[in-house]
Design a protein around this motif. Structure first.
Motif, mmCIF file in Angstrom:
data_model
loop_
_atom_site.group_PDB
_atom_site.id
_atom_site.type_symbol
_atom_site.label_atom_id
_atom_site.label_comp_id
_atom_site.label_asym_id
_atom_site.label_seq_id
_atom_site.Cartn_x
_atom_site.Cartn_y
_atom_site.Cartn_z
ATOM 1 N N SER A 79 -21.534 -39.691 -32.209
ATOM 2 C CA SER A 79 -21.318 -39.244 -33.578
ATOM 3 C C SER A 79 -22.402 -38.270 -33.992
ATOM 4 O O SER A 79 -23.463 -38.204 -33.385
ATOM 5 N N VAL A 80 -22.101 -37.510 -35.026
ATOM 6 C CA VAL A 80 -23.091 -36.574 -35.556
ATOM 7 C C VAL A 80 -24.338 -37.328 -35.997
ATOM 8 O O VAL A 80 -25.457 -36.855 -35.844
ATOM 9 N N SER A 81 -24.161 -38.554 -36.493
ATOM 10 C CA SER A 81 -25.310 -39.309 -36.996
ATOM 11 C C SER A 81 -26.311 -39.654 -35.903
ATOM 12 O O SER A 81 -27.483 -39.847 -36.193
ATOM 13 N N SER A 82 -25.863 -39.726 -34.639
ATOM 14 C CA SER A 82 -26.803 -40.035 -33.564
ATOM 15 C C SER A 82 -27.808 -38.907 -33.353
ATOM 16 O O SER A 82 -28.832 -39.086 -32.712
ATOM 17 N N PHE A 83 -27.534 -37.732 -33.897
ATOM 18 C CA PHE A 83 -28.428 -36.589 -33.767
ATOM 19 C C PHE A 83 -29.160 -36.298 -35.079
ATOM 20 O O PHE A 83 -29.835 -35.296 -35.206
ATOM 21 N N ALA A 84 -29.006 -37.196 -36.034
ATOM 22 C CA ALA A 84 -29.546 -36.967 -37.377
ATOM 23 C C ALA A 84 -31.056 -36.769 -37.370
ATOM 24 O O ALA A 84 -31.572 -35.956 -38.138
ATOM 25 N N SER A 85 -31.782 -37.492 -36.521
ATOM 26 C CA SER A 85 -33.243 -37.353 -36.547
ATOM 27 C C SER A 85 -33.683 -35.961 -36.106
ATOM 28 O O SER A 85 -34.612 -35.403 -36.673
ATOM 29 N N SER A 86 -33.000 -35.382 -35.124
ATOM 30 C CA SER A 86 -33.346 -34.020 -34.701
ATOM 31 C C SER A 86 -32.975 -33.006 -35.759
ATOM 32 O O SER A 86 -33.737 -32.083 -36.046
ATOM 33 N N ILE A 87 -31.798 -33.177 -36.356
ATOM 34 C CA ILE A 87 -31.379 -32.254 -37.409
ATOM 35 C C ILE A 87 -32.349 -32.332 -38.583
ATOM 36 O O ILE A 87 -32.776 -31.314 -39.124
ATOM 37 N N LYS A 146 -44.819 -23.485 -32.496
ATOM 38 C CA LYS A 146 -44.465 -24.562 -33.423
ATOM 39 C C LYS A 146 -43.323 -25.402 -32.851
ATOM 40 O O LYS A 146 -43.359 -26.634 -32.885
ATOM 41 N N MET A 147 -42.322 -24.737 -32.304
ATOM 42 C CA MET A 147 -41.177 -25.451 -31.740
ATOM 43 C C MET A 147 -41.555 -26.269 -30.512
ATOM 44 O O MET A 147 -40.978 -27.324 -30.265
ATOM 45 N N ASN A 148 -42.519 -25.791 -29.756
ATOM 46 C CA ASN A 148 -42.969 -26.536 -28.575
ATOM 47 C C ASN A 148 -43.612 -27.864 -28.943
ATOM 48 O O ASN A 148 -43.740 -28.745 -28.093
ATOM 49 N N ARG A 149 -44.012 -28.031 -30.194
ATOM 50 C CA ARG A 149 -44.612 -29.289 -30.644
ATOM 51 C C ARG A 149 -43.570 -30.262 -31.191
ATOM 52 O O ARG A 149 -43.898 -31.396 -31.511
ATOM 53 N N LEU A 150 -42.331 -29.808 -31.311
ATOM 54 C CA LEU A 150 -41.265 -30.684 -31.789
ATOM 55 C C LEU A 150 -40.832 -31.644 -30.684
ATOM 56 O O LEU A 150 -41.119 -31.417 -29.508
ATOM 57 N N GLN A 151 -40.103 -32.679 -31.078
ATOM 58 C CA GLN A 151 -39.556 -33.602 -30.089
ATOM 59 C C GLN A 151 -38.669 -32.826 -29.118
ATOM 60 O O GLN A 151 -38.014 -31.858 -29.492
ATOM 61 N N GLU A 152 -38.623 -33.283 -27.886
ATOM 62 C CA GLU A 152 -37.841 -32.588 -26.868
ATOM 63 C C GLU A 152 -36.373 -32.486 -27.271
ATOM 64 O O GLU A 152 -35.747 -31.445 -27.084
ATOM 65 N N ASP A 153 -35.807 -33.538 -27.821
ATOM 66 C CA ASP A 153 -34.399 -33.494 -28.218
ATOM 67 C C ASP A 153 -34.155 -32.474 -29.319
ATOM 68 O O ASP A 153 -33.112 -31.830 -29.356
ATOM 69 N N THR A 154 -35.097 -32.321 -30.203
ATOM 70 C CA THR A 154 -34.976 -31.316 -31.255
ATOM 71 C C THR A 154 -35.019 -29.927 -30.637
ATOM 72 O O THR A 154 -34.240 -29.044 -31.018
ATOM 73 N N GLN A 155 -35.906 -29.724 -29.676
ATOM 74 C CA GLN A 155 -35.971 -28.436 -28.988
ATOM 75 C C GLN A 155 -34.645 -28.113 -28.314
ATOM 76 O O GLN A 155 -34.148 -26.985 -28.385
ATOM 77 N N LYS A 156 -34.049 -29.111 -27.669
ATOM 78 C CA LYS A 156 -32.772 -28.900 -26.978
ATOM 79 C C LYS A 156 -31.683 -28.506 -27.974
ATOM 80 O O LYS A 156 -30.888 -27.602 -27.704
ATOM 81 N N MET A 157 -31.642 -29.195 -29.103
ATOM 82 C CA MET A 157 -30.633 -28.863 -30.104
ATOM 83 C C MET A 157 -30.866 -27.464 -30.675
ATOM 84 O O MET A 157 -29.911 -26.733 -30.931
ATOM 85 N N LEU A 158 -32.113 -27.076 -30.857
ATOM 86 C CA LEU A 158 -32.418 -25.718 -31.322
ATOM 87 C C LEU A 158 -31.986 -24.678 -30.293
ATOM 88 O O LEU A 158 -31.475 -23.616 -30.653
ATOM 89 N N MET A 159 -32.184 -24.990 -29.005
ATOM 90 C CA MET A 159 -31.746 -24.080 -27.945
ATOM 91 C C MET A 159 -30.234 -23.853 -28.033
ATOM 92 O O MET A 159 -29.764 -22.716 -27.981
ATOM 93 N N VAL A 160 -29.495 -24.949 -28.152
ATOM 94 C CA VAL A 160 -28.037 -24.847 -28.238
ATOM 95 C C VAL A 160 -27.638 -24.074 -29.496
ATOM 96 O O VAL A 160 -26.824 -23.146 -29.433
ATOM 97 N N ALA A 161 -28.233 -24.432 -30.629
ATOM 98 C CA ALA A 161 -27.907 -23.761 -31.890
ATOM 99 C C ALA A 161 -28.192 -22.260 -31.804
ATOM 100 O O ALA A 161 -27.415 -21.451 -32.322
ATOM 101 N N SER A 162 -29.283 -21.886 -31.138
ATOM 102 C CA SER A 162 -29.625 -20.461 -31.038
ATOM 103 C C SER A 162 -28.566 -19.675 -30.284
ATOM 104 O O SER A 162 -28.377 -18.488 -30.546
#
Length: 169
Positions: free
Chosen positions: A98-106, A29-45
């Motif tokens: 800013s945090v808002s620049s990452f809002a779409s991935s969040i 499921k995560m592999n189908r997400l946008q690449e930037d979202t995947q990167k943020m999930l990697m960092v968050a993990s």
């Protein structure tokens, strides 16, 4: 009412792919997400079951896109549909930061049911299997160095109070 009984079609049941491994389903499921979202999930993990958005933003601003992409498993790094893809070697620091620049991935990982935002600043994985699956996006060979880069970045960019809050919850 007549005789009540279950009926099914063996061919239809057998044609369905079933997995016992929840993490592999989540990784798919995560592999189908946008690449930037995947990167943020990697960092968050790597930050833990709960995390500060500001810590993710600091990491994304200070580690080059190329470094993050090279830490991704090959199956995830082939997905290039991110909303703010960068040129090789460019970092997120060139954005407004800013945090808002990452809002779409969040928003994407919250809408997908992977993360719950407890506030605008704090999120948490909905289950430890989700965090594990996000960690699986990182290439096994790169995990230790990726976590070291994150730790070093946070150590060099956060104040002592922010370090206490972000690293030792």
């Amino acid at each position: 009412f007549g005789a009540m009984k279950w009926t099914w079609y063996d061919d239809a049941v057998n044609s369905k792919i079933v997995t016992d491994n929840v993490a592999s389903v989540l990784v798919d499921k995560m592999n189908r997400l946008q690449e930037d979202t995947q990167k943020m999930l990697m960092v968050a993990s790597c930050l833990g079951a709960s995390f500060k958005v500001s810590a993710i933003v600091e990491v994304m601003k200070n580690i080059s896109d190329g470094e993050i992409r090279s830490s991704m498993r090959s199956s995830s790094s082939s997905v290039l549909t991110g909303s703010f893809l960068l040129k090789e070697g460019e970092s997120f620091a060139s954005r407004d930061g800013s945090v808002s620049s990452f809002a779409s991935s969040i928003k994407e990982f919250e809408e997908e049911g992977l993360v719950e935002m407890e506030s605008n600043e704090t999120g948490r994985f909905v289950h430890n299997q989700v965090q594990s699956a996000a960690f699986e996006l990182i290439s096994p060979e790169q995990r230790n160095s990726f976590r070291a880069k994150i730790g070093s970045t946070l150590l060099n960019t956060l104040s002592p109070d922010e370090l206490e809050t972000n690293l030792f919850e």
